[in-house]
Design a protein around this motif. Structure first.
Motif, PDB file in Angstrom:
ATOM      1  N   SER A 222      13.120   4.859  38.824  1.00  0.00           N
ATOM      2  CA  SER A 222      14.300   3.904  39.234  1.00  0.00           C
ATOM      3  C   SER A 222      14.417   3.462  40.576  1.00  0.00           C
ATOM      4  CB  SER A 222      15.592   4.725  39.115  1.00  0.00           C
ATOM      5  OG  SER A 222      15.575   5.688  39.864  1.00  0.00           O
ATOM      6  N   GLY A 223      12.976   3.467  41.024  1.00  0.00           N
ATOM      7  CA  GLY A 223      12.901   3.070  42.407  1.00  0.00           C
ATOM      8  C   GLY A 223      11.413   2.679  42.767  1.00  0.00           C
ATOM      9  N   GLY A 224      11.236   2.384  43.900  1.00  0.00           N
ATOM     10  CA  GLY A 224       9.815   1.976  44.438  1.00  0.00           C
ATOM     11  C   GLY A 224       8.864   3.089  44.655  1.00  0.00           C
ATOM     12  N   ARG A 225       9.247   4.039  45.399  1.00  0.00           N
ATOM     13  CA  ARG A 225       8.759   5.145  45.655  1.00  0.00           C
ATOM     14  C   ARG A 225       9.244   6.107  44.478  1.00  0.00           C
ATOM     15  NH1 ARG A 225       8.026   6.910  51.874  1.00  0.00           N
ATOM     16  NH2 ARG A 225      10.135   6.161  51.906  1.00  0.00           N
ATOM     17  N   VAL A 226       8.344   6.561  43.562  1.00  0.00           N
ATOM     18  CA  VAL A 226       9.036   7.357  42.364  1.00  0.00           C
ATOM     19  C   VAL A 226       9.159   8.895  42.575  1.00  0.00           C
ATOM     20  CG1 VAL A 226       8.577   7.918  39.837  1.00  0.00           C
ATOM     21  CG2 VAL A 226       8.409   5.354  40.874  1.00  0.00           C
ATOM     22  N   LEU A 227       8.156   9.362  43.056  1.00  0.00           N
ATOM     23  CA  LEU A 227       7.999  10.836  43.399  1.00  0.00           C
ATOM     24  C   LEU A 227       6.702  11.142  44.166  1.00  0.00           C
ATOM     25  CD1 LEU A 227       5.494  12.073  41.009  1.00  0.00           C
ATOM     26  CD2 LEU A 227       7.155  11.687  39.585  1.00  0.00           C
ATOM     27  N   THR A 228       7.015  12.373  45.053  1.00  0.00           N
ATOM     28  CA  THR A 228       5.762  13.076  45.568  1.00  0.00           C
ATOM     29  C   THR A 228       5.210  14.218  44.877  1.00  0.00           C
ATOM     30  OG1 THR A 228       6.880  13.975  47.185  1.00  0.00           O
ATOM     31  CG2 THR A 228       6.435  11.850  47.860  1.00  0.00           C
ATOM     32  N   VAL A 229       4.043  14.398  45.034  1.00  0.00           N
ATOM     33  CA  VAL A 229       3.303  15.739  44.435  1.00  0.00           C
ATOM     34  C   VAL A 229       2.762  16.320  45.650  1.00  0.00           C
ATOM     35  CG1 VAL A 229       1.395  16.607  43.056  1.00  0.00           C
ATOM     36  CG2 VAL A 229       2.513  14.489  42.265  1.00  0.00           C
ATOM     37  N   THR A 230       3.146  17.500  46.043  1.00  0.00           N
ATOM     38  CA  THR A 230       3.019  18.114  47.174  1.00  0.00           C
ATOM     39  C   THR A 230       2.109  19.422  46.861  1.00  0.00           C
ATOM     40  OG1 THR A 230       4.651  17.510  48.372  1.00  0.00           O
ATOM     41  CG2 THR A 230       3.567  19.666  49.196  1.00  0.00           C
ATOM     42  N   ALA A 231       0.886  19.741  47.328  1.00  0.00           N
ATOM     43  CA  ALA A 231      -0.124  20.978  47.255  1.00  0.00           C
ATOM     44  C   ALA A 231      -0.103  21.450  48.431  1.00  0.00           C
ATOM     45  CB  ALA A 231      -1.273  20.394  46.893  1.00  0.00           C
ATOM     46  N   ILE A 232       0.302  22.960  48.494  1.00  0.00           N
ATOM     47  CA  ILE A 232       0.300  23.803  49.516  1.00  0.00           C
ATOM     48  C   ILE A 232      -0.949  24.959  49.497  1.00  0.00           C
ATOM     49  CG2 ILE A 232       1.640  25.368  51.149  1.00  0.00           C
ATOM     50  CD1 ILE A 232       3.835  23.786  49.030  1.00  0.00           C
ATOM     51  N   ALA A 239      -5.951  21.586  49.634  1.00  0.00           N
ATOM     52  CA  ALA A 239      -4.533  20.642  49.233  1.00  0.00           C
ATOM     53  C   ALA A 239      -4.813  19.466  48.429  1.00  0.00           C
ATOM     54  CB  ALA A 239      -3.776  20.826  50.566  1.00  0.00           C
ATOM     55  N   LEU A 240      -5.887  18.777  49.034  1.00  0.00           N
ATOM     56  CA  LEU A 240      -6.150  17.388  48.456  1.00  0.00           C
ATOM     57  C   LEU A 240      -6.552  17.559  47.013  1.00  0.00           C
ATOM     58  CD1 LEU A 240      -6.222  14.352  48.942  1.00  0.00           C
ATOM     59  CD2 LEU A 240      -8.472  14.678  49.819  1.00  0.00           C
ATOM     60  N   GLU A 241      -7.489  18.599  46.896  1.00  0.00           N
ATOM     61  CA  GLU A 241      -7.791  18.728  45.281  1.00  0.00           C
ATOM     62  C   GLU A 241      -6.740  19.073  44.598  1.00  0.00           C
ATOM     63  OE1 GLU A 241     -10.679  17.906  43.902  1.00  0.00           O
ATOM     64  OE2 GLU A 241     -11.030  17.215  46.016  1.00  0.00           O
ATOM     65  N   GLY A 242      -5.701  19.915  44.916  1.00  0.00           N
ATOM     66  CA  GLY A 242      -4.623  20.215  44.302  1.00  0.00           C
ATOM     67  C   GLY A 242      -4.029  19.120  43.999  1.00  0.00           C
ATOM     68  N   ALA A 243      -3.347  18.200  44.891  1.00  0.00           N
ATOM     69  CA  ALA A 243      -2.650  17.097  44.917  1.00  0.00           C
ATOM     70  C   ALA A 243      -3.458  16.239  43.858  1.00  0.00           C
ATOM     71  CB  ALA A 243      -2.484  16.401  46.196  1.00  0.00           C
ATOM     72  N   LYS A 244      -4.497  16.051  43.873  1.00  0.00           N
ATOM     73  CA  LYS A 244      -5.371  15.153  42.935  1.00  0.00           C
ATOM     74  C   LYS A 244      -4.845  15.677  41.430  1.00  0.00           C
ATOM     75  CE  LYS A 244      -8.905  13.415  45.643  1.00  0.00           C
ATOM     76  NZ  LYS A 244     -10.393  13.402  45.978  1.00  0.00           N
ATOM     77  N   GLN A 245      -4.983  16.946  41.262  1.00  0.00           N
ATOM     78  CA  GLN A 245      -4.756  17.853  39.845  1.00  0.00           C
ATOM     79  C   GLN A 245      -3.362  17.173  39.366  1.00  0.00           C
ATOM     80  OE1 GLN A 245      -5.262  21.789  40.426  1.00  0.00           O
ATOM     81  NE2 GLN A 245      -7.474  21.557  40.454  1.00  0.00           N
ATOM     82  N   GLY A 246      -2.306  17.199  40.452  1.00  0.00           N
ATOM     83  CA  GLY A 246      -0.991  16.719  39.832  1.00  0.00           C
ATOM     84  C   GLY A 246      -0.942  15.391  39.779  1.00  0.00           C
ATOM     85  N   LEU A 247      -1.524  14.490  40.440  1.00  0.00           N
ATOM     86  CA  LEU A 247      -1.924  13.142  40.052  1.00  0.00           C
ATOM     87  C   LEU A 247      -2.212  12.863  38.498  1.00  0.00           C
ATOM     88  CD1 LEU A 247      -3.006  11.772  43.447  1.00  0.00           C
ATOM     89  CD2 LEU A 247      -0.761  11.508  42.632  1.00  0.00           C
ATOM     90  N   ALA A 248      -3.301  13.519  38.395  1.00  0.00           N
ATOM     91  CA  ALA A 248      -4.009  13.412  37.072  1.00  0.00           C
ATOM     92  C   ALA A 248      -2.870  13.761  36.003  1.00  0.00           C
ATOM     93  CB  ALA A 248      -5.193  14.116  36.993  1.00  0.00           C
ATOM     94  N   ALA A 249      -1.964  14.848  36.135  1.00  0.00           N
ATOM     95  CA  ALA A 249      -1.082  15.495  35.121  1.00  0.00           C
ATOM     96  C   ALA A 249      -0.026  14.442  34.773  1.00  0.00           C
ATOM     97  CB  ALA A 249      -0.757  16.896  35.660  1.00  0.00           C
ATOM     98  N   ILE A 261      -5.431  10.515  50.646  1.00  0.00           N
ATOM     99  CA  ILE A 261      -4.372  11.224  51.858  1.00  0.00           C
ATOM    100  C   ILE A 261      -5.049  12.293  52.230  1.00  0.00           C
ATOM    101  CG2 ILE A 261      -2.046  12.044  52.266  1.00  0.00           C
ATOM    102  CD1 ILE A 261      -2.113   9.035  51.165  1.00  0.00           C
ATOM    103  N   GLY A 262      -5.018  12.062  53.868  1.00  0.00           N
ATOM    104  CA  GLY A 262      -5.635  13.490  54.483  1.00  0.00           C
ATOM    105  C   GLY A 262      -7.090  13.174  54.729  1.00  0.00           C
ATOM    106  N   SER A 263      -7.591  12.198  54.070  1.00  0.00           N
ATOM    107  CA  SER A 263      -9.146  12.244  54.315  1.00  0.00           C
ATOM    108  C   SER A 263      -9.633  11.954  55.868  1.00  0.00           C
ATOM    109  CB  SER A 263      -9.751  11.265  53.291  1.00  0.00           C
ATOM    110  OG  SER A 263      -9.334  10.248  53.140  1.00  0.00           O
ATOM    111  N   ARG A 264      -8.869  11.291  56.513  1.00  0.00           N
ATOM    112  CA  ARG A 264      -9.132  11.385  57.789  1.00  0.00           C
ATOM    113  C   ARG A 264      -9.217  12.326  58.655  1.00  0.00           C
ATOM    114  NH1 ARG A 264      -5.922   6.176  58.539  1.00  0.00           N
ATOM    115  NH2 ARG A 264      -4.629   7.239  60.321  1.00  0.00           N
ATOM    116  N   ALA A 265      -8.278  13.219  58.499  1.00  0.00           N
ATOM    117  CA  ALA A 265      -8.194  14.677  59.033  1.00  0.00           C
ATOM    118  C   ALA A 265      -9.223  15.322  58.569  1.00  0.00           C
ATOM    119  CB  ALA A 265      -6.501  15.198  58.822  1.00  0.00           C
TER     120      ALA A 265
END
Ligand code: GLY
Length: 273
Positions: A222-232, A239-249, A261-265
């Motif tokens: 119902s919006g432009g930014r629909v949701l965020t997936v956070t990995a801790i 955390a980046l690997e965890g977030a990618k698993q969420g994006l795949a799901a 996201i986070g790759s510069r850090a």
């Protein structure tokens, strides 16, 4: 100067169909601050400033920081570019000075103060202030809060932050990735079915819904930014690997998201020192 002309041209082309509405009727030209932009937030009770761990937002739509600016396509925390010494400098020179100045001017400020800070060659400089949490910075900062948020807010309101400063988790890192609708930050379709949220949660991920609605018992966009997936996790890499698993799901037609996201850090952390 050439970059300023290019930006102006880009703005005029992008704004030709009034994409920014009334906000696009005025153009403000300011000093160009170059460097890494970081988000340095704090709780303040009007006197004491309690910094949160620094975060970094990714404003461009596409990987490699390309494409149009958005409200933010992902964030991570803590941002290793901001050392403990630098955070202390930002606290003293920017956050505390601002809070003290508002107190002295008779307009004391209590709550969350967000400073968008550019780390320039001449030191940290303020790009903007907001009197709120950042989005999507909030989704990576608050999961690292060890103290009870309610108690922190109560101390903030009661002027007791000095006696009870918030505690933060050590050696944990968070990355959040925004899943946006196709077309965002321009026009986008709504009502597209979103699947896989429960599967992502089952992987131990937090899913924060923003632009969603329930229709006939199903989650739809119902919006432009629909949701965020956070990995801790223990590290930004994990955390980046965890977030990618969420994006795949999680799946919805036309979903747009960044996998860097986070790759510069991460690159910063891997530099020899
Ligand atoms: N992520 C930028 C903001 O919340 O203003």
């Amino acid at each position: 100067m050439l970059r300023a002309y290019n930006l102006l041209l880009y703005f005029l082309i992008y704004n030709k169909d009034k994409a920014f509405g009334a906000a696009g009727e005025t153009i403000v030209i300011e000093e160009l601050l170059e460097g890494e932009e970081v988000s340095c937030l704090c709780f303040t009770d009007g006197r004491t400033v309690a910094p949160m761990p620094p975060a970094q937002d990714h404003k461009r739509l596409l990987e490699g920081d390309r494409g149009p600016n958005t409200g933010g396509m992902g964030a991570y925390c803590p941002a290793p570019q901001v050392s403990k010494d630098l955070l202390l400098k930002i606290k003293n020179a920017i956050l505390q000075r601002t809070v003290d100045g508002m107190q002295q001017e008779g307009t004391p400020y209590t709550g969350v103060l967000y400073a968008g800070v550019m780390l320039t060659r001449d030191g940290p400089k303020v790009l903007e202030f907001n009197c709120r949490f950042g989005d999507p910075e909030c989704q990576v900062i608050l999961p690292l809060l060890k103290s009870d948020l309610y108690e922190v807010i109560q101390s903030t309101l009661d002027g007791l932050l000095c006696a009870a400063p918030p505690l933060w988790l050590e050696n944990r890192a968070a990355i959040t990735v925004v899943m946006a609708s196709q077309g965002y930050p321009g026009d986008y379709a709504k009502g597209v079915e979103v699947a896989g949220i429960a599967e992502a949660q089952a992987l131990g991920l937090e899913v924060f819904q923003a632009g969603t609605a329930l229709k006939d018992g199903k989650v739809v966009t119902s919006g432009g930014r629909v949701l965020t997936v956070t990995a801790i996790r223990d590290t930004l890499v994990a955390a980046l690997e965890g977030a990618k698993q969420g994006l795949a799901a999680i799946k919805f037609e036309g979903a747009v998201y960044r996998k860097d996201i986070g790759s510069r850090a991460i690159a910063f952390l891997q530099q020899p020192r």
